[in-house]
Enzyme design. Structure first.
Site, mmCIF file in Angstrom:
data_model
loop_
_atom_site.group_PDB
_atom_site.id
_atom_site.type_symbol
_atom_site.label_atom_id
_atom_site.label_comp_id
_atom_site.label_asym_id
_atom_site.label_seq_id
_atom_site.Cartn_x
_atom_site.Cartn_y
_atom_site.Cartn_z
ATOM 1 N N TYR A 229 70.302 16.069 7.580
ATOM 2 C CA TYR A 229 68.898 15.962 7.967
ATOM 3 C C TYR A 229 68.365 14.552 7.719
ATOM 4 O O TYR A 229 68.395 14.070 6.584
ATOM 5 C CB TYR A 229 68.057 16.955 7.152
ATOM 6 C CG TYR A 229 68.325 18.425 7.450
ATOM 7 C CD1 TYR A 229 68.921 18.821 8.638
ATOM 8 C CD2 TYR A 229 67.960 19.401 6.539
ATOM 9 C CE1 TYR A 229 69.157 20.161 8.905
ATOM 10 C CE2 TYR A 229 68.190 20.752 6.798
ATOM 11 C CZ TYR A 229 68.788 21.121 7.989
ATOM 12 O OH TYR A 229 69.011 22.449 8.256
ATOM 13 N N LYS B 156 75.352 20.815 10.583
ATOM 14 C CA LYS B 156 74.147 21.558 10.939
ATOM 15 C C LYS B 156 73.012 20.555 11.105
ATOM 16 O O LYS B 156 72.720 19.783 10.178
ATOM 17 C CB LYS B 156 73.816 22.548 9.819
ATOM 18 C CG LYS B 156 72.473 23.232 9.973
ATOM 19 C CD LYS B 156 72.286 24.317 8.943
ATOM 20 C CE LYS B 156 70.882 24.869 9.013
ATOM 21 N NZ LYS B 156 70.653 25.986 8.130
#
Ligand code: FBP
Length: 253
Positions: A148, A179
């Site tokens: 992220y 992810k």
């Protein structure tokens, strides 16, 4: 010469696709994400079991305290090895709080680790990731990187450029699955998936979406080449998670 065997993802995928139920928000966001029902890890395990998820993501504490029910559910356990609260400042750092060996003892079929690219502590998290990646792969365990963009230097964490940067970081650091967050634009995501090369891409769910929006979101991300979702709030905050899971699984598989 050492021959590198590719890590086998079959224990946490089905026909190359996947849906994981993420439940690390209790530490990442605080219990404000929860209501009377979904505050109970047993409810989450029952959703994952009934929905035949390819993995359920817990931090070490829940993986330990609810271990009999998790193992009985037969849903593959994915243990997050680091974590932080939302109370940190603008350049977050997520430190290891569980080891690969502890995760294996708990029955983990894969491990997860978060890196905030763009944070001034990025290199610290890189270093820890490198260590856990080496240990997990030595035991044949897949590694999922939550990647992220976050920190003072990050202006738009869901721009096309940032999505691709996060995906590519997964490939270059040696993650098996990365992810990332998705901005809802399949053509932007296509570039991120391409940038990830042989590292597979799964997508975070984000805040709970209304009406049909999560279905459209899932259709878009699958059309862009992601292998599926690692979703939390959109499922366990839903009034009817089972119906939603059926619908999104039809799209993914
Ligand atoms: P959601 O589907 O609920 O967004 O969960 C995905 C996830 O990656 C969780 O695993 C994690 O706790 C959370 O998002 C972190 O989100 P953020 O970076 O926005 O705090």
């Amino acid at each position: 010469m050492i021959k590198m065997k590719p890590i086998n993802l079959s224990s946490i995928t089905k026909n190359g696709k996947a849906i994981y139920l993420a439940y690390d928000q209790g530490i990442e966001h605080g219990p404000e994400d929860f209501n009377d029902k979904n505050v109970d890890p047993l409810y989450i395990i029952s959703i994952a079991k009934k929905g035949k998820f390819n993995g359920i993501v817990f931090q070490k504490g829940i993986a330990e305290k609810y271990n009999p029910e998790i193992l009985k559910s037969k849903v593959p356990l994915i243990v997050k090895l680091n974590g932080k609260t939302k109370l940190q400042g603008s350049d977050p750092i997520s430190e290891p709080i569980c080891t690969v060996d502890e995760a294996i003892k708990l029955g983990a079929k894969a491990v997860g680790f978060t890196i905030y690219i763009g944070s001034k502590h990025e290199s610290h998290m890189f270093k820890h990731f490198a260590e856990i990646e080496k240990q997990a792969h030595a035991k044949g365990l897949p590694v999922i990187l939550w990647c992220y963009p976050k920190g003072q230097s990050v202006k738009d964490d869901s721009s096309k450029e940032m999505m691709a940067y996060a995906a590519r970081t997964g490939l270059e650091l040696g993650a098996d699955i990365v992810k990332i967050k998705y901005n809802g634009n399949p053509s932007d995501l296509k570039w991120a998936v391409k940038s990830a090369g042989r590292c597979k891409v799964v997508i975070a769910g984000g805040v709970k979406k209304e009406g049909n929006d999560f279905i459209e979101y899932t259709k878009g991300l699958m059309s862009a080449g992601a292998i599926g979702l690692a979703v939390g709030r959109n499922v366990w905050q839903s009034d009817n998670p089972y119906k939603l899971v059926d619908e999104i699984k039809n799209i993914i598989f």
